[in-house]
Design a protein around this motif. Structure first.
Motif, short mmCIF file in Angstrom:
data_model
loop_
_atom_site.label_atom_id
_atom_site.label_comp_id
_atom_site.label_asym_id
_atom_site.label_seq_id
_atom_site.Cartn_x
_atom_site.Cartn_y
_atom_site.Cartn_z
N LEU A 130 -3.79 0.71 -3.78
CA LEU A 130 -4.37 1.32 -2.59
C LEU A 130 -3.48 2.45 -2.11
CD1 LEU A 130 -6.61 1.12 -0.43
CD2 LEU A 130 -5.12 -0.45 0.81
N TYR A 134 -9.12 6.49 1.56
CA TYR A 134 -8.25 5.79 0.62
C TYR A 134 -8.73 6.03 -0.80
CZ TYR A 134 -6.79 3.25 4.78
OH TYR A 134 -6.31 2.92 6.01
N SER A 146 0.85 -1.19 0.00
CA SER A 146 0.00 0.00 0.00
C SER A 146 0.88 1.24 0.00
CB SER A 146 -0.91 0.01 1.22
OG SER A 146 -1.77 -1.11 1.21
N ARG A 180 -8.69 -3.81 1.43
CA ARG A 180 -8.54 -4.87 0.44
C ARG A 180 -9.57 -5.98 0.65
NH1 ARG A 180 -3.78 -4.25 -2.32
NH2 ARG A 180 -2.34 -2.77 -1.39
#
Length: 177
Positions: free
Chosen positions: A156, A72, A45, A143
């Motif tokens: 992400l 996010y 990430s 996720r």
């Protein structure tokens, strides 16, 4: 008190040491003594990581009981329909229990830096971008949430934690908050 906004690149560990692995750590990017990450981002990430030398602030940011919102930018496989977005908004069932409701919106592809390595591209499988704001912080939660509604996460990037954002911080760099 010191508070740093760091734009964690893909593949960087959220710790200052990793004996013998050769993987990049925070020490390769942040040369401020006495600061520690308030929360974590997985190796795969990217985005906003806050570091501070204030233990109380670190706890307020990282501890799920304070329910600090984290936003996010999420590139997902496929194109989520209204039912998938509604499921994210109402909370999805994961193996460790239901998630809290999230704010979920489909967005145009954001103007982000290129990722190294690039996200895989498949001509036969479309992808799209979402913003997802959660107020908890389970392991790999975003996720797992997108996968639970049938749209695995491809990329992400954490963009915001509470009042702090990544707006002016390039990858691998940091700014005082």
């Amino acid at each position: 008190m010191t508070l740093i906004r760091f734009n964690k690149p893909y593949g960087v560990l959220c710790q200052f040491t990793d004996e013998g692995s050769g993987r990049p750590t925070l020490a390769d990017f942040v040369d401020v003594p006495g600061v520690y990450p308030a929360g974590r981002l997985d190796l795969d990430s990217e985005g906003l990581l806050l570091l501070t030398d204030d233990g109380r602030l670190q706890a307020r940011i990282a501890d799920p009981k304070f329910k600090m919102p984290k936003t996010y930018l999420v590139q997902v496989e496929g194109e989520p329909d209204t039912a998938a977005l509604a499921a994210l908004r109402s909370g999805v069932q994961l193996k460790d229990g239901p998630t809290r409701p999230a704010k979920a919106e489909r967005i145009d592809a954001p103007d982000l830096w290129p990722r190294d390595p690039p996200v895989r591209f498949r001509k036969t499988v479309p992808d799209c971008w979402l913003t997802l704001t959660i107020r908890e912080g389970r392991n790999r939660q975003v996720r797992r949430m997108t996968a639970a509604v049938g749209h695995p996460t491809l990329r992400l990037v954490r963009w915001r934690i509470g009042e702090w954002s990544l707006d002016d911080v390039p990858p691998g760099e940091w700014r005082e908050a």
